[in-house]
Design an enzyme around this catalytic site. Structure first.
Site, PDB file in Angstrom:
ATOM      1  N   HIS A   1     -46.721  14.158  -0.406  1.00  0.00           N
ATOM      2  CA  HIS A   1     -47.005  13.125   0.589  1.00  0.00           C
ATOM      3  C   HIS A   1     -47.480  11.838  -0.067  1.00  0.00           C
ATOM      4  O   HIS A   1     -48.172  11.843  -1.078  1.00  0.00           O
ATOM      5  CB  HIS A   1     -47.995  13.632   1.637  1.00  0.00           C
TER       6      HIS A   1
ATOM      7  N   ASP B   1     -55.257  11.977  -4.130  1.00  0.00           N
ATOM      8  CA  ASP B   1     -54.680  12.605  -2.943  1.00  0.00           C
ATOM      9  C   ASP B   1     -53.939  11.574  -2.098  1.00  0.00           C
ATOM     10  O   ASP B   1     -54.528  10.953  -1.229  1.00  0.00           O
ATOM     11  CB  ASP B   1     -55.795  13.248  -2.123  1.00  0.00           C
TER      12      ASP B   1
ATOM     13  N   GLU C   1     -48.875  13.195   6.329  1.00  0.00           N
ATOM     14  CA  GLU C   1     -49.323  14.534   5.958  1.00  0.00           C
ATOM     15  C   GLU C   1     -50.759  14.742   6.384  1.00  0.00           C
ATOM     16  O   GLU C   1     -51.149  15.825   6.850  1.00  0.00           O
ATOM     17  CB  GLU C   1     -49.170  14.736   4.445  1.00  0.00           C
ATOM     18  N   GLU C   2     -51.568  13.699   6.214  1.00  0.00           N
ATOM     19  CA  GLU C   2     -52.994  13.823   6.496  1.00  0.00           C
ATOM     20  C   GLU C   2     -53.282  14.022   7.985  1.00  0.00           C
ATOM     21  O   GLU C   2     -54.388  14.410   8.350  1.00  0.00           O
ATOM     22  CB  GLU C   2     -53.743  12.588   5.982  1.00  0.00           C
TER      23      GLU C   2
ATOM     24  N   ASP D   1     -49.109  18.096  -4.709  1.00  0.00           N
ATOM     25  CA  ASP D   1     -50.148  17.427  -3.927  1.00  0.00           C
ATOM     26  C   ASP D   1     -51.465  17.564  -4.680  1.00  0.00           C
ATOM     27  O   ASP D   1     -51.975  18.672  -4.839  1.00  0.00           O
ATOM     28  CB  ASP D   1     -50.238  18.098  -2.554  1.00  0.00           C
TER      29      ASP D   1
ATOM     30  N   HIS E   1     -60.911  12.708  -0.086  1.00  0.00           N
ATOM     31  CA  HIS E   1     -60.923  12.042   1.220  1.00  0.00           C
ATOM     32  C   HIS E   1     -62.059  11.036   1.358  1.00  0.00           C
ATOM     33  O   HIS E   1     -62.544  10.796   2.462  1.00  0.00           O
ATOM     34  CB  HIS E   1     -60.979  13.081   2.352  1.00  0.00           C
TER      35      HIS E   1
END
Length: 315
Positions: free
Chosen positions: A118, A130, A164-165, A193, A285
């Site tokens: 992603h 990420d 994706e998130e 990923d 994140h």
């Protein structure tokens, strides 16, 4: 990687490899295939993704200008290298999202090897580990197909997924858009990923519980790391990343992962180095997931693992 309140599940090492369980230390050494991808090139791509985020509100999230700018930049690199690209649009959470699909001309269209990851970040930050790392690693492997003169027997397809998130939205949309025949033509899907976590582990997706054919992908990746003397552990990442959409369609899946919010154990620190009792990625994140939040050694090894798997499976 999509956030879920589950921890990474590690498969106990030492089981028989043929069962789909075990560690890469049990895998026989393989003959290395594929070029050595310069990590400096991957890092330069990460710098570009960081710049895109910085210029667009600090992130590359779905529905934000930084994401579309990321898609356009990756597409321009692939177009210049001779790939046939297309941008697939979809709608999620009231915003338009985009998947970027890149096909290398030639190879058997009835036998497709796909590699993807992603491209979107969360809204909290630029998403460089990420999943800038997987995105950049895939890009450099794709560009190496052109520069190396590789002529695969199977058809090669690369993909960069959107949203994706938000729940694997882009990859699920792509798989659902395929006809039954087109799904049956995909021999393998490899997912990458988070491949440069700052306190890295070396995890290979377990084939246990995955569609038939996944064990060969697991063993190919294990064989690469075994060949360079890096032990791995198998992990079941469940529905946390884009391989899940392919697995639900019965397509063999595999991939690598260097860890997210899970805590590195003492045994893992002894095996891989780094810090025990600390998350694999403390900036998971968060706004601090910047270009400084990447371990260059892990990034280098995992990018070369992508190349090895693509060259091995497509040839």
């Amino acid at each position: 990687m999509k956030l879920r309140t589950i921890s990474t599940a590690l498969v106990v090492t030492g089981a028989l490899l043929g069962s789909g369980l075990g560690s890469a230390t049990a895998a026989p050494p393989s003959t290395l295939a594929g070029p050595d991808i310069p990590v400096s090139a991957v890092q330069a791509d990460l710098g570009r993704l960081q710049s895109i985020a910085t210029a667009n509100g600090g992130n590359r999230a779905h529905g934000r200008p930084g994401y579309l700018a990321s898609v356009n930049w990756v597409k321009s690199k692939l177009d210049a290298a001779g790939f046939t690209t297309r941008v697939q649009s979809f709608t999620s959470s009231g915003a338009t999202g985009y998947n970027l699909i890149a096909d290398w001309p030639g190879g058997d269209l009835n036998n497709v090897v796909m590699a993807g990851g992603h491209l979107d970040s969360v809204s909290a930050g630029p998403g460089i580990n990420d999943n800038g790392t997987g995105s950049a690693g895939l890009l450099e492997v794709a560009l190496a197909v052109r520069s190396s003169g590789f002529q695969p027997t199977k058809h090669l397809r690369f993909a960069w997924w959107g949203a994706e998130e938000l729940g694997l939205v882009g990859s699920t949309y792509y798989v659902n858009s395929l006809s039954t025949t087109d799904r049956s033509r995909i021999d393998a899907y490899l997912n990458f990923d988070m491949i440069g976590s700052p306190n890295p582990g070396y995890f290979v997706y377990s084939a246990s519980g995955q569609p038939s054919g996944s064990l060969a992908l697991q063993q190919t990746l294990q064989g690469y790391f075994g060949s360079i003397g890096v032990p791995t552990e198998l992990t079941s990442v469940g529905g946390r990343s884009d391989h899940a959409a392919f697995a639900r369609a019965g397509i063999p899946v595999g991939g690598t992962f260097t860890g997210a919010e899970g805590i590195k154990t003492s045994a893992q620190a002894q095996k891989w180095g780094g810090s025990a009792g600390v998350a694999f990625d403390r900036c998971y994140h968060r706004s601090c997931d910047t270009s400084s939040n990447v371990n260059a050694t892990a990034l280098d090894r995992n990018t070369d693992a992508i190349a090895h798997a693509v060259w091995t499976l497509a040839a």
